[in-house]
Structures are given as structure tokens and as C-alpha cells.
Design an enzyme around this catalytic site. Structure first.
Site, PDB file in Angstrom:
ATOM      1  N   LYS A  82      16.530  35.624  84.823  1.00 48.51           N
ATOM      2  CA  LYS A  82      17.019  35.235  86.148  1.00 48.51           C
ATOM      3  C   LYS A  82      18.024  34.093  86.028  1.00 48.51           C
ATOM      4  O   LYS A  82      17.860  33.183  85.208  1.00 48.51           O
ATOM      5  CB  LYS A  82      15.821  34.812  86.998  1.00 48.51           C
ATOM      6  CG  LYS A  82      16.135  34.373  88.407  1.00 48.51           C
ATOM      7  CD  LYS A  82      14.833  34.039  89.134  1.00 48.51           C
ATOM      8  CE  LYS A  82      15.059  33.509  90.530  1.00 48.51           C
ATOM      9  NZ  LYS A  82      13.784  33.233  91.242  1.00 48.51           N
ATOM     10  N   SER A 158      14.881  35.421  95.692  1.00 47.40           N
ATOM     11  CA  SER A 158      15.773  34.965  94.627  1.00 47.40           C
ATOM     12  C   SER A 158      15.626  35.724  93.317  1.00 47.40           C
ATOM     13  O   SER A 158      16.523  35.673  92.478  1.00 47.40           O
ATOM     14  CB  SER A 158      15.577  33.463  94.379  1.00 47.40           C
ATOM     15  OG  SER A 158      14.285  33.186  93.913  1.00 47.40           O
ATOM     16  N   SER A 182       9.054  34.829  95.566  1.00 48.21           N
ATOM     17  CA  SER A 182      10.274  35.401  94.988  1.00 48.21           C
ATOM     18  C   SER A 182      10.069  36.298  93.788  1.00 48.21           C
ATOM     19  O   SER A 182      11.049  36.826  93.248  1.00 48.21           O
ATOM     20  CB  SER A 182      11.261  34.276  94.625  1.00 48.21           C
ATOM     21  OG  SER A 182      11.783  33.698  95.788  1.00 48.21           O
TER      22      SER A 182
END
Length: 472
Positions: A82, A158, A182
Site C-alpha cells: 500500500k 484507503s 480500511s
């Protein structure tokens, strides 16, 4: 083997094919990089690819198998990271124009552990919410990350890039972070598995600014893959003072070592206050019956602590981002308007207010833990709604607010604060064909139990065979 099937293979399957010389890490890396380039225009899940790093790692792993050396836990296994995680020498934008172009000089612990375990990093997934602030997959610097079940629809929070990558067959392992849902929200919206481990199980650095609510965990298509990824990332680390001292267990090896028969399971439709769309509630209720069929004792409950959450979260969520107000003079025009509105909403909070609310939050957390003493697991919807257009904060049929998306995500944040392990499992589809997630919450530290319960449900109600249309 069909080249597109490679992206849907699990960790164990890849390891078996490597050892038998039917497939090589180099072939896998090439196949997946090609697949990502082809699928990406439809979904926008990747912030950037790292082909040189992936191929170098693939060649190292290929030599291990060719020379008959003992492979590491994730030898030659593709992973994505990420874009909120530091990656040494690889641009990391943190989903915001404020830090766009940053090139870290160090890997964050979860990244270094995945690479040290033999993982080959294909690239960075979108943090499709500026600084991770919302549950909608749209950020000013990356645009919309599209739900793979419907272009233009929300892929959730996210870690949405990681969830979409898992759904689209970009390999088996995708790292996510969860500060208020998230990991679990992208899992729900994209129809994959997402695990938020116990807080501190996987070290998080830099330590989050949200009063220690962020958990690092996996998004995968299979529970076993999530177990292996968690095992690789877990364990104490001196950079994170909240990391747990206990070393990781053999989560994957113990997935089927326990039965759900006789387990005490609580089920809540709404935590006593949450609005849930009927199409979500119906699918979740059918999924809950599977636990009864497996011999568990399921009791429908309305936790007394549930209605206390909304006021607390709507104080803390703006408060934890209020420090960004200094960035507004220079960057406001390039920031998410909802994020700006939320920051401004907290401008008048005082330190005494914050500390008083913090004491109330600690009492709320204690009530959650006391409640969980009576049950092995708590089941609930993962999210109250199915995917809706990603250019809005709330579905059109819900109340509208300039920054409050939390109204449809009331099931997530309580367990970030309590530090409890929680997972979102695919459990069905709406009449429109959009995925629905079931949440399993365990007692703090019982990550293995949540993984075992997830594996039992996966066996009873398989989901990995479902592939979204935008991935075809």
C-alpha cells in the site's frame, strides 16, 4: 497453464509448482506484470509498478529452487504494498499532494519482513483516500480506484487498491492498513478476504497519528494466504512500541486444527444503532446460519456499548487529523474538499475536551472486552451498504454530509479502538451482483481463532471461484 490463471494461484499452489519445476518465479513475475498492465486501465489499483525490483527478487528465488536450497516462507511469492507504507528507494505519496514525490530511504517493518521472507514486490497499490481519511476509493492525486464489480463504483477506503488487486488476480498477497475499516471495507466491496490482526501483532511504523488505531494486515483471495502473510509480517519490532512481544504462530498450519462445534457466537444486526440496507442484512443473515449448521451456538445480541460509538468517533476522527490544518494555506486547492472540511471542523477542540473524551473511549473499549468474555466470536455486517458511486461520500439514498462517511461504516471503528482481531469474509452478493462481507470479530490476541473461523466458513461457503467482470 493459461497465463491469466497464474494471478489467481495461492501461495501453496505456487510453491508446489516451483518445487516441481512446472513454473518459475521469473515466469510468474513476468506474467503478473503483463496482466497488471492490461487490467489497470479498467480499475486503477496500482500507484506504480516496480518491475526491476520484482524481476531481481524473482531471479534470486528462482536460483533457490534450481539449486535445491530450502525456500523461505514466501519464496518467489508476488506481493503488493500500500502506498501509505515506506518503501526504500520507491516513491511513496501517502495519497496526498502534501507529500507527493517522497522517496523513503528505509522500508517499514512489514515491508522488510515480506521481502526477507522471499516476497517479490510488484508495486505500490493506490491509497485511494487522502492520508487514509475516508471509506471511499477516490483521492485527488490518483483519481478513482474502480470497484472490479462495476466501473465507477466505490472500492472502499484507503486500502482499496490492495482489495482490487486481490480481486483482479494480481497475485495472492496484498498488504493493507486499517485505521477505521480500511482493510475490511475494501474486502467487503471487492469480494475478497481482509484480516485486521490484533493491534500490535504486525508492527506499524511510523506509529499512526490516530491515537493508536491503525492495524497492518493482508487482503487476499484465500484465508490460508492471509494466514501466511500475517505470519511473515508479525512479531515484535523496536520501532513500534505497541508491537506485541509474542512471536508469530504457525497460523496456516493450524487453520483446521479447531472446530466451530460448541463455540459461543454473538450476532448483531446493527450494534443497537446502525442503519443497514436490507439487501446487505439479508445476505449476512443467511451467512450467519452457516455457523449454526457447523455446530456453533449463535445468539442474537444488542450490545449495550454499541450506541456509545458514534459520538466518540465523530469527535476523534476529525481530532486526529486536525494537525494537518497547517498544510491548508499551501495545499488546500489540491486536497480532498471533504478532508479539508473535516480538518476545519476540529479546529476549536481543546486539550481538556480531548482528554475527557479519551477517558470515555477507554471505558467504551473496556465494555467491548467485557462483552467478548462471554463469546468466542462476534458476527456482524462488515459494511452497511453495497458499492455506490465513488464520486460521493454517501449513497444517494442515505443522509448527506460534507465529511461524515462513517454513518455507513459503524461496524468497523469499534474494533480498531479495542485492538481486537476482525476479518471481512465474502458471504454473497446483492441482487445487483455486488459483493457483501460478513465481519468476524475475536477476542484480543485470538488472531488464530479468527483465521480458523474464517477458514471454516470458507470451506462451508466457498468464494474464491468468483471473479469480477473488470478482471476478465
Amino acid at each position: 497453464m493459461d497465463i491469466d490463471e497464474i494471478g489467481y494461484l495461492g501461495v501453496t499452489e505456487l510453491g508446489t509448482l516451483y518445487r516441481s519445476r512446472q513454473l518459475s518465479p521469473v515466469e510468474v513475475a513476468r506474467a503478473l506484470l503483463d496482466r497488471i498492465e492490461r487490467i489497470e486501465p479498467r480499475v486503477n489499483a496500482m500507484m506504480r509498478l516496480t518491475p526491476e525490483l520484482a524481476m531481481a527478487a524473482a531471479r534470486r528465488s528462482e536460483a533457490v529452487f534450481l539449486q535445491g536450497e530450502a525456500p523461505r516462507l514466501l519464496e518467489g511469492i508476488p506481493v503488493t504494498i500500500k502506498d501509505l507504507q515506506h518503501t526504500k528507494g520507491v516513491q511513496t505519496d501517502f495519497g496526498t499532494a502534501i507529500l507527493q514525490g517522497t522517496v523513503p530511504d528505509v522500508d517499514t517493518p512489514c515491508v522488510s519482513r515480506l521481502l526477507d521472507a522471499g516476497g517479490m514486490m510488484l508495486g505500490k497499490t493506490t491509497s485511494a483516500a487522502e492520508w487514509g481519511w475516508k471509506g471511499v476509493s477516490h483521492a485527488p492525486i490518483s483519481g478513482i480506484t474502480h470497484n472490479p464489480w462495476g466501473r465507477g463504483l466505490n472500492a472502499g477506503a484507503s486500502s482499496s487498491g490492495a482489495g482490487v488487486a486481490a480481486a483482479c488476480g494480481y497475485g495472492p498477497l496484498h498488504q493493507g492498513g486499517d485505521g477505521a475499516g480500511s482493510i475490511r471495507m475494501p474486502a467487503h466491496f471487492s469480494g475478497v478476504y481482509g484480516l485486521k490482526p490484533t493491534h500490535g501483532r504486525v508492527p506499524n511504523w511510523p506509529v499512526s497519528n490516530n491515537d493508536l488505531a491503525t492495524h497492518i494486515g493482508p487482503l487476499t483471495r484465500r484465508v490460508e494466504d492471509a494466514a501466511l502473510m500475517t505470519q511473515a509480517m508479525a512479531g515484535p519490532h523496536p520501532w513500534d512500541f505497541t508491537s506485541l512481544e509474542a512471536p508469530p504462530q504457525d497460523y496456516a498450519g493450524q487453520l483446521r486444527a479447531a472446530s466451530l462445534k460448541g463455540k459461543r457466537i454473538a450476532y448483531t444486526r446493527d450494534l443497537g444503532h446502525a442503519r443497514v440496507d436490507p439487501e446487505i442484512a439479508e445476505v449476512v443473515e443467511r451467512a450467519v446460519r452457516a455457523f449454526e449448521e457447523m455446530g456453533a451456538h449463535v445468539e442474537e445480541v444488542t450490545p449495550a456499548w454499541g450506541p456509545l460509538g458514534p459520538e466518540l468517533v465523530r469527535f476523534f476522527w476529525p481530532a486526529t487529523f486536525s494537525g494537518r490544518i497547517d498544510s491548508l494555506p499551501e495545499f488546500e486547492s489540491r486536497m480532498d474538499p471533504g478532508f479539508v472540511a473535516m480538518i476545519r471542523s476540529a479546529a476549536g477542540f481543546t486539550v481538556p475536551q480531548f482528554m475527557q473524551m479519551r477517558l470515555r473511549r477507554f471505558d467504551y473499549i473496556q465494555q467491548i472486552h467485557d462483552f467478548m468474555e462471554g463469546y468466542d466470536f462476534l458476527l456482524s455486517p462488515a459494511v452497511s451498504v453495497a458499492a455506490f458511486p465513488a464520486d460521493r461520500l454517501q449513497p444517494a439514498h442515505w443522509p448527506q454530509h460534507e465529511w461524515d462517511w462513517l454513518m455507513w461504516a459503524e461496524f468497523s471503528y469499534p474494533f480498531n479502538w479495542s485492538g481486537s482481531p476482525a476479518a471481512s469474509l465474502p458471504c454473497g452478493f446483492t441482487p445487483a451482483g455486488l459483493p457483501v462481507g460478513l465481519q468476524i470479530v475475536g477476542r484480543r490476541f485470538d488472531d488464530l481463532g479468527v483465521l480458523q473461523a474464517s477458514a471454516a466458513f470458507e470451506e462451508a461457503r466457498p468464494w474464491a471461484q468468483h471473479r469480477p467482470p473488470l478482471a476478465q
